[in-house]
Design an enzyme around this catalytic site. Structure first.
Site, PDB file in Angstrom:
ATOM      1  N   GLU A 123       0.858  -1.165  -0.003  1.00  0.00           N
ATOM      2  CA  GLU A 123      -0.125   0.017   0.059  1.00  0.00           C
ATOM      3  C   GLU A 123       0.769   1.276  -0.121  1.00  0.00           C
ATOM      4  O   GLU A 123       0.455   2.110  -0.503  1.00  0.00           O
ATOM      5  CB  GLU A 123      -0.990  -0.174   1.212  1.00  0.00           C
ATOM      6  CG  GLU A 123      -2.066  -0.975   0.988  1.00  0.00           C
ATOM      7  CD  GLU A 123      -3.271  -0.728   0.030  1.00  0.00           C
ATOM      8  OE1 GLU A 123      -2.954   0.547  -0.229  1.00  0.00           O
ATOM      9  OE2 GLU A 123      -4.008  -1.384  -0.179  1.00  0.00           O
TER      10      GLU A 123
ATOM     11  N   ASP B  66      -2.722   7.951  -2.859  1.00  0.00           N
ATOM     12  CA  ASP B  66      -3.726   7.634  -3.659  1.00  0.00           C
ATOM     13  C   ASP B  66      -4.502   9.049  -4.104  1.00  0.00           C
ATOM     14  O   ASP B  66      -5.743   9.160  -3.591  1.00  0.00           O
ATOM     15  CB  ASP B  66      -4.896   6.573  -3.302  1.00  0.00           C
ATOM     16  CG  ASP B  66      -5.769   6.339  -4.410  1.00  0.00           C
ATOM     17  OD1 ASP B  66      -5.425   6.390  -5.608  1.00  0.00           O
ATOM     18  OD2 ASP B  66      -6.628   5.552  -4.104  1.00  0.00           O
TER      19      ASP B  66
END
Length: 195
Positions: A71, A84
């Site tokens: 991640e 993100d």
């Protein structure tokens, strides 16, 4: 409660697209292991928190480390704890080492704790456990290891997007999320994150 053993989960590892993050000329389990190894230096500063949270939730620390690796590359890809970027929302979609989805149109979670805190790891691991349990309910005939892999995929894109074991990653980021995370977890398990 046992959620299955990560070492027994079948995996094909990272896709070519995922392994390109590190300009690796190969994909698969070997690439996942290499990326986990690359992140291991940064990961070491979180090891005691990872072990503590893993023990408290019954989740192998290696799996938590693997999700952190995939991640956020152990924090290396974050901007002030955020990741993100969503140009449509003009906001970040995810928070912390394990990238808890804060997008109201996605996971809709409220970020808890500092980006690298034990509180954050507890929140994210709790979300993972919830998804594993949902996959257990959805697919009661699957082995614990298959349910674990399905839960890993669901952590990435929600349990409603897991339709079969054979296509577990068909809707995940890179179409390899659970396979890559599993392979990274197997590397971390063999390299000091066995709990």
């Amino acid at each position: 409660m046992s959620y299955g053993q990560i070492r027994l989960v079948e995996t094909s590892g990272a896709s070519g697209a995922t392994s390109q993050q590190d300009n690796l000329g190969y994909s698969g389990v070997k690439a996942s292991h290499k990326m986990a190894e690359i992140d291991s230096g940064r990961m070491s500063k979180y090891k005691s928190k990872i072990n503590k949270v893993g023990q408290s939730y019954g989740i192998e620390p290696a799996l938590i480390a693997a999700i952190i690796s995939r991640e956020s590359r152990a924090g290396n890809q974050l901007k002030d704890g955020w990741g993100d970027w969503n140009p449509q929302r003009q906001a970040y979609n995810a928070w912390g080492l394990m990238q808890v989805d804060v997008n109201p149109n996605g996971g809709g979670h409220t970020a808890v704790g500092g980006w690298d805190s034990e509180d954050h790891l507890r929140q994210a691991t709790g979300i993972l456990v919830t998804f594993i349990e949902r996959i257990r309910t959805k697919f009661p005939g699957w082995s614990k290891e298959k349910q674990l892999k399905g839960g890993i995929a669901a952590y990435n894109m929600g349990d409603k997007n897991v339709h079969s074991y054979e296509g577990v990653d068909e809707n995940t980021t890179g179409r390899d999320y659970s396979n890559d995370v599993t392979a990274r977890a197997q590397w971390y398990r063999d390299n000091g994150y066995s709990g």
